[in-house]
Design an enzyme around this catalytic site. Sequence first.
Site, PDB file in Angstrom:
ATOM      1  N   HIS A   1      -4.728   7.808  -0.256  1.00  0.00           N
ATOM      2  CA  HIS A   1      -4.113   7.061   0.881  1.00  0.00           C
ATOM      3  C   HIS A   1      -4.142   5.415   0.619  1.00  0.00           C
ATOM      4  O   HIS A   1      -3.147   4.875   0.626  1.00  0.00           O
ATOM      5  CB  HIS A   1      -5.180   7.125   2.021  1.00  0.00           C
TER       6      HIS A   1
ATOM      7  N   GLU B   1       1.371  -0.307   1.453  1.00  0.00           N
ATOM      8  CA  GLU B   1      -0.046  -0.449   0.529  1.00  0.00           C
ATOM      9  C   GLU B   1      -0.369  -1.651  -0.398  1.00  0.00           C
ATOM     10  O   GLU B   1      -1.476  -2.257  -0.356  1.00  0.00           O
ATOM     11  CB  GLU B   1      -0.445   0.818  -0.010  1.00  0.00           C
TER      12      GLU B   1
ATOM     13  N   HIS C   1      -2.801  -4.429   1.087  1.00  0.00           N
ATOM     14  CA  HIS C   1      -4.137  -4.454   0.200  1.00  0.00           C
ATOM     15  C   HIS C   1      -4.006  -4.712  -1.080  1.00  0.00           C
ATOM     16  O   HIS C   1      -4.979  -5.433  -1.710  1.00  0.00           O
ATOM     17  CB  HIS C   1      -4.611  -2.996   0.445  1.00  0.00           C
TER      18      HIS C   1
END
Length: 216
Positions: A32, A81, A85
Site C-alpha cells: 500500500h 503515494e 509520503h
Amino acid sequence: WKKLYLAHHWPVTVCKMSANDCQDPPMYWTIHGLWPDKGEDCNRTWHFNVTEIKDIMSDMRHYWPDVLHSSLNRTHFWKHEWDKHGTCAATLEVLNSQKKYFGKALELYQHVDLNSCLLKAGIKPSSSYYEMTAIKEALTRFYGVMPKIQCLPPEEGEKAQTIGQIEFCFTKELQLRNCTSLEGGSNPVKAHLKLGTEELSVCNDTLPTYYPSEVQ
C-alpha cells in the site's frame, strides 16, 4: 519523523471495501505504501515522474498494483503515494529520489516476505475464521517485532472482522522495530484508510477474524 511504516494490504479486502470494479484482485499481499509517521505532502513542487521508475516498472506492477483500478497503464496510485509520503521520506538519503523511494520499498517488501511467512505459519485465505491472537503470535515469532494489523469491523449482522492491512515499522536505519501504536490523534498516519463508506481500524483481539479468499 521517527519511523517508517511499510503497509501491506490484502487486495480481496480492499475490493470488498470499495464499490470500484476490482477485476480479479491478486491473491497475495501487495504494497500500500511506505509512510513516515509524521508529515504529509512535504514538497508540493516535487512532481511525480513515472520515467524515473521505468527500470522497476514490472516489479511495481506486480507488487504495488493499484488494486482498485486494474488497468496497467495507471500511475495515479504511485503518484498519490509519492506526493503524500515519498516527498516526506526523502529527507533520508536512501530515499531521496523517486527511484530510491519506490525501489527501497520494494526491497523492504521482499525482505519482509509477508506472504511466505503467513503460509509457513499455516495462515492462508479461508472461509473459516482465525483468532487474531494466533495471527499476532505467528508474526511476532517470525519477525521478533509486533506489526500493526488493521481490519474491517464486522458488518451489520456479522460476527467476524476482516483482515485488511499489515504494517511493519522500521527505524530510520531501516531496521524492523515494534509498531507501538499510540491511540488517538497524535499520529497523522493513524488516519484510517477510508474507501467508500468503510474504513480499516486496528483489529480487535477478541473478534473472530476472516481472511477472505474471494470478494463477496
